[in-house]
Design an enzyme around this catalytic site. Structure first.
Site, PDB file in Angstrom:
ATOM      1  N   SER A 109       0.819  -1.212   0.000  1.00 19.84           N
ATOM      2  CA  SER A 109       0.000   0.000   0.000  1.00 19.84           C
ATOM      3  C   SER A 109       0.856   1.267   0.000  1.00 19.84           C
ATOM      4  O   SER A 109       1.962   1.276   0.531  1.00 19.84           O
ATOM      5  CB  SER A 109      -0.881  -0.001   1.250  1.00 19.84           C
ATOM      6  OG  SER A 109      -1.389   1.280   1.514  1.00 19.84           O
ATOM      7  N   TYR A 133      -2.324   5.831  -4.252  1.00 18.16           N
ATOM      8  CA  TYR A 133      -3.381   6.832  -4.262  1.00 18.16           C
ATOM      9  C   TYR A 133      -2.800   8.018  -5.016  1.00 18.16           C
ATOM     10  O   TYR A 133      -1.651   8.376  -4.795  1.00 18.16           O
ATOM     11  CB  TYR A 133      -3.728   7.262  -2.833  1.00 18.16           C
ATOM     12  CG  TYR A 133      -4.420   6.203  -2.010  1.00 18.16           C
ATOM     13  CD1 TYR A 133      -5.624   5.664  -2.432  1.00 18.16           C
ATOM     14  CD2 TYR A 133      -3.886   5.763  -0.812  1.00 18.16           C
ATOM     15  CE1 TYR A 133      -6.282   4.704  -1.662  1.00 18.16           C
ATOM     16  CE2 TYR A 133      -4.538   4.811  -0.036  1.00 18.16           C
ATOM     17  CZ  TYR A 133      -5.733   4.289  -0.474  1.00 18.16           C
ATOM     18  OH  TYR A 133      -6.380   3.344   0.280  1.00 18.16           O
ATOM     19  N   THR A 159      -5.894   2.846  -6.751  1.00 19.12           N
ATOM     20  CA  THR A 159      -7.139   2.696  -5.991  1.00 19.12           C
ATOM     21  C   THR A 159      -7.977   3.953  -6.167  1.00 19.12           C
ATOM     22  O   THR A 159      -7.507   5.062  -5.925  1.00 19.12           O
ATOM     23  CB  THR A 159      -6.827   2.431  -4.506  1.00 19.12           C
ATOM     24  OG1 THR A 159      -6.055   1.232  -4.432  1.00 19.12           O
ATOM     25  CG2 THR A 159      -8.103   2.278  -3.694  1.00 19.12           C
ATOM     26  N   ARG A 168     -15.562   5.581   9.310  1.00 19.06           N
ATOM     27  CA  ARG A 168     -15.368   4.346  10.084  1.00 19.06           C
ATOM     28  C   ARG A 168     -15.737   4.636  11.527  1.00 19.06           C
ATOM     29  O   ARG A 168     -14.939   5.164  12.299  1.00 19.06           O
ATOM     30  CB  ARG A 168     -13.910   3.906   9.988  1.00 19.06           C
ATOM     31  CG  ARG A 168     -13.310   4.102   8.596  1.00 19.06           C
ATOM     32  CD  ARG A 168     -13.158   2.830   7.827  1.00 19.06           C
ATOM     33  NE  ARG A 168     -12.834   3.095   6.428  1.00 19.06           N
ATOM     34  CZ  ARG A 168     -11.594   3.197   5.950  1.00 19.06           C
ATOM     35  NH1 ARG A 168     -10.558   3.024   6.735  1.00 19.06           N
ATOM     36  NH2 ARG A 168     -11.393   3.432   4.664  1.00 19.06           N
ATOM     37  N   LYS A 249      -8.348  -0.321  -9.102  1.00 19.32           N
ATOM     38  CA  LYS A 249      -9.030  -1.030  -8.010  1.00 19.32           C
ATOM     39  C   LYS A 249     -10.095  -0.135  -7.391  1.00 19.32           C
ATOM     40  O   LYS A 249      -9.805   1.013  -7.038  1.00 19.32           O
ATOM     41  CB  LYS A 249      -8.001  -1.413  -6.951  1.00 19.32           C
ATOM     42  CG  LYS A 249      -8.570  -1.968  -5.651  1.00 19.32           C
ATOM     43  CD  LYS A 249      -7.445  -2.444  -4.750  1.00 19.32           C
ATOM     44  CE  LYS A 249      -7.888  -2.895  -3.384  1.00 19.32           C
ATOM     45  NZ  LYS A 249      -8.218  -1.807  -2.470  1.00 19.32           N
ATOM     46  N   HIS A 273     -13.648  -1.597  -1.365  1.00 18.52           N
ATOM     47  CA  HIS A 273     -12.673  -1.332  -0.308  1.00 18.52           C
ATOM     48  C   HIS A 273     -13.044  -2.124   0.962  1.00 18.52           C
ATOM     49  O   HIS A 273     -12.879  -1.635   2.081  1.00 18.52           O
ATOM     50  CB  HIS A 273     -12.633   0.177  -0.010  1.00 18.52           C
ATOM     51  CG  HIS A 273     -11.252   0.710   0.306  1.00 18.52           C
ATOM     52  ND1 HIS A 273     -10.478   1.371  -0.611  1.00 18.52           N
ATOM     53  CD2 HIS A 273     -10.517   0.673   1.452  1.00 18.52           C
ATOM     54  CE1 HIS A 273      -9.340   1.732  -0.038  1.00 18.52           C
ATOM     55  NE2 HIS A 273      -9.328   1.318   1.210  1.00 18.52           N
ATOM     56  N   ARG A 276     -15.410  -0.326   3.388  1.00 20.08           N
ATOM     57  CA  ARG A 276     -14.829   0.697   4.263  1.00 20.08           C
ATOM     58  C   ARG A 276     -15.031   2.108   3.730  1.00 20.08           C
ATOM     59  O   ARG A 276     -14.597   3.073   4.345  1.00 20.08           O
ATOM     60  CB  ARG A 276     -13.329   0.423   4.446  1.00 20.08           C
ATOM     61  CG  ARG A 276     -13.060  -0.900   5.134  1.00 20.08           C
ATOM     62  CD  ARG A 276     -11.628  -1.364   4.979  1.00 20.08           C
ATOM     63  NE  ARG A 276     -10.659  -0.643   5.780  1.00 20.08           N
ATOM     64  CZ  ARG A 276     -10.380  -0.909   7.044  1.00 20.08           C
ATOM     65  NH1 ARG A 276     -11.034  -1.851   7.686  1.00 20.08           N
ATOM     66  NH2 ARG A 276      -9.444  -0.242   7.689  1.00 20.08           N
ATOM     67  N   ASP A 304     -12.499  -8.289  -4.933  1.00 14.82           N
ATOM     68  CA  ASP A 304     -12.171  -8.459  -3.519  1.00 14.82           C
ATOM     69  C   ASP A 304     -13.338  -8.024  -2.657  1.00 14.82           C
ATOM     70  O   ASP A 304     -14.249  -7.336  -3.101  1.00 14.82           O
ATOM     71  CB  ASP A 304     -10.851  -7.778  -3.124  1.00 14.82           C
ATOM     72  CG  ASP A 304     -10.932  -6.267  -2.997  1.00 14.82           C
ATOM     73  OD1 ASP A 304     -12.027  -5.719  -2.790  1.00 14.82           O
ATOM     74  OD2 ASP A 304      -9.862  -5.630  -3.091  1.00 14.82           O
ATOM     75  N   ARG A 328      -8.537  -8.442   4.862  1.00 16.61           N
ATOM     76  CA  ARG A 328      -8.586  -8.692   6.308  1.00 16.61           C
ATOM     77  C   ARG A 328      -8.071 -10.074   6.722  1.00 16.61           C
ATOM     78  O   ARG A 328      -7.381 -10.184   7.742  1.00 16.61           O
ATOM     79  CB  ARG A 328     -10.008  -8.506   6.840  1.00 16.61           C
ATOM     80  CG  ARG A 328     -10.490  -7.061   6.800  1.00 16.61           C
ATOM     81  CD  ARG A 328     -11.883  -6.966   7.397  1.00 16.61           C
ATOM     82  NE  ARG A 328     -12.488  -5.664   7.230  1.00 16.61           N
ATOM     83  CZ  ARG A 328     -13.145  -5.254   6.141  1.00 16.61           C
ATOM     84  NH1 ARG A 328     -13.280  -6.071   5.105  1.00 16.61           N
ATOM     85  NH2 ARG A 328     -13.674  -4.050   6.088  1.00 16.61           N
TER      86      ARG A 328
END
Ligand code: FNR
Length: 381
Positions: A109, A133, A159, A168, A249, A273, A276, A304, A328
Site C-alpha cells: 500500500s 493513491y 485505488t 469508520r 481497483k 474497499h 470501508r 475483492d 482482512r
C-alpha cells in the site's frame, strides 16, 4: 500448533481479537457507517448455490493459472493494506515472504509501513505490486512511482474509491488515530493486551515511504493522499509515468469499468474497499458479472471483499473473476501468529480451493464458469 487449531478464517479472526487491543482489531475488522456493505460482501457468498458435477476424474487438480501473463500457484493476491506493521511488527515483509514462497502476488500500500526498497529486499522473488493513491502532490506521487519501479515492482494498483475518506465509526468511537495516540481510552485497551504493546514498541519504528516523499506531518499526508479532484484523465498520467501493468481497483459500475479499460489499463478490480468507503454500496459478487460482461476479454477482472475461503474463491471465478484479492484475512493471520499466521491463511485458501475444484468436478481453473451455478447471473461472463 496453536495455529493448526484454526480451521477457517473465522477461527483466526477470533484468535486475532483475543491478542490485539480492541481499537487496533476494530481498525482492521470494521467498515463504514452501518457496515452493511461489509456484511453484504460476505453474505453474497452465502447465497451462492453451486451445481456440482459428479463422476469426473479429479485425481489430479491444478489450481495454477496466470495473472497478467505471469504464472501463479492459484488466482489469489494479497491485497494492499495500510499500516500493516501496526497490527503486528513483522507486517508487510512477513506477508510478502509468504507470497514469495507460495507463488502469488503481494500488493504494497501507499500507506505501507515499510519502504518499497526494504520490501523488495525482504522478498526479492515475490511478484510485487505497488498500490498508489493519486496525491494532490503529483511530483511526490511520481517520485514514489519511480522508487517502486526501481525496486522491481511489476504492477501498479491505482485505488479509485477513496475520493474522500469513509466514515469508520468504530475508529471514531474507539479514538483510533493513525499513528495511535495515547489517550486514557486507548491506554486502557493496550493495558489489556500487553503482548501486542511489547511486540510493536520493541521493534523498529514504523517507516512510511509516503511520508518521506511528501514531507510534512502525518495528518497532512493522510489528507493529501486522497485527492477528490482525480478523474479519468489521471489514468493517462499514470500510463505516462508507469511502464508496467496497471490495475484499477475500486470499480463497481460496469460503465466505469469499460471506460477504465478503454484508457488502456490491463485489469480492473471490482472492489468496495472491503465495505470501508461508501456504505450501502453493492456487494462485489453481485456487481462482478456485469463488469465482466462490459470488459469482456479486453482486460483481466479481479474481485475483492468477503472472500473467506477457497470455496468463495471458486465462487468468484464461477461468477467471472480471473482472480481474487484478500485483505482482512491475512491481517487476522498476522495478529494471530505473525508470518506463520499468514502462512496458515494461505494454506486454508489453497486447501479449500483444491477441495472445491475437486467437489465441483473440475480439474483446472479455466473450467470454472456460470454453468456451475444454479442461478447463473443474468449478465453472465
Ligand atoms: C484496506 N484496503 C486498502 N486498499 C488500498 O487500496 N489501499 C490501502 O491502503 C488499503 N488499506 C486497508 C487497510 C485495512 C486495514 C483493510 C482491511 C483494507 C482495502 C483492501 O485492499 C481490500 O480492498 C479489502 O480489504 C478487501 O476486502 P476483505 O478481503 O478485507 O473483505
Amino acid at each position: 500448533r496453536r495455529l493448526a487449531r484454526a480451521h477457517d478464517i473465522e477461527d483466526l479472526r477470533e484468535m486475532a481479537r483475543r491478542r490485539t487491543p480492541r481499537s487496533v482489531f476494530d481498525y482492521v475488522d470494521g467498515g463504514a457507517e452501518t457496515e452493511s456493505t461489509r456484511r453484504r460482501n460476505a453474505s453474497a457468498f452465502d447465497d451462492v448455490e453451486f451445481l456440482p458435477q459428479v463422476l469426473r476424474d479429479v485425481s489430479r487438480v491444478d489450481p495454477g493459472t496466470t495473472i497478467l501473463g505471469r504464472p501463479v500457484s492459484m488466482p489469489f493476491v494479497f491485497a494492499p493494506t495500510g499500516f500493516t506493521r501496526m497490527v503486528q511488527h513483522e507486517g508487510e515483509a512477513a506477508v510478502a515472504r509468504v507470497a514469495e514462497r507460495e507463488g502469488v502476488p503481494y500488493a504494497l500500500s501507499t500507506m505501507g509501513t515499510i519502504s518499497p526498497e526494504d520490501l523488495a529486499a525482504a522478498a526479492p522473488g515475490a511478484d510485487r505490486w505497488f498500490q498508489l493513491y493519486v496525491w494532490r502532490d503529483r511530483a511526490a506521487s511520481r517520485r514514489l512511482l519511480e522508487r517502486a519501479a526501481a525496486a522491481g515492482f511489476t504492477t501498479l494498483v491505482v485505488t479509485v474509491d477513496v475520493a474522500v475518506p469513509g466514515a469508520r465509526l468504530r475508529d471514531l468511537r474507539s479514538g483510533m488515530t493513525i499513528p495511535p495516540t495515547l489517550t486514557l481510552r486507548t491506554l486502557a485497551g493496550i493495558a489489556r493486551r500487553p503482548r501486542w504493546w511489547i511486540d510493536v514498541v520493541t521493534h523498529e519504528p514504523l517507516r512510511f515511504a509516503a511520508l518521506e516523499e511528501a514531507g510534512g506531518g502525518f495528518a497532512e499526508v493522510v489528507d493529501g493522499v486522497m485527492d477528490p479532484g482525480v478523474d479519468f484523465g489521471d489514468l493517462e498520467w499514470m500510463r505516462e509515468h508507469w511502464s508496467g501493468d496497471i490495475v484499477v481497483k475500486g470499480v463497481l459500475h460496469p460503465r466505469d469499468a469499460r471506460t477504465v479499460v478503454d484508457c488502456g489499463v490491463q485489469a480492473v478490480a471490482v472492489s468496495n474497499h472491503g465495505g470501508r468507503q461508501l456504505d450501502r454500496a453493492a456487494s462485489t459478487l453481485a456487481a462482478l458479472p456485469e463488469v465482466r460482461a462490459a470488459v469482456g476479454t479486453d482486460a483481466e477482472v479481479y474481485l475483492d471483499g468477503g472472500v473467506r475461503s477457497g470455496t468463495d474463491l471458486a465462487a468468484a471465478l464461477a461468477h467471472g473473476a480471473d482472480a481474487v484479492l484478500v485483505g482482512r484475512p491475512y491481517l487476522y493471520g498476522l495478529m494471530a501468529g505473525g508470518e506463520q499466521g499468514v502462512s496458515r491463511v494461505h494454506d486454508l485458501y489453497r486447501q479449500g480451493f483444491l477441495r472445491a475444484l475437486a467437489l465441483l468436478g473440475v480439474t483446472s481453473v479455466g473450467e470454472l464458469g456460470p454453468h456451475l451455478l444454479r442461478c447463473p447471473p443474468a449478465h453472465g461472463p
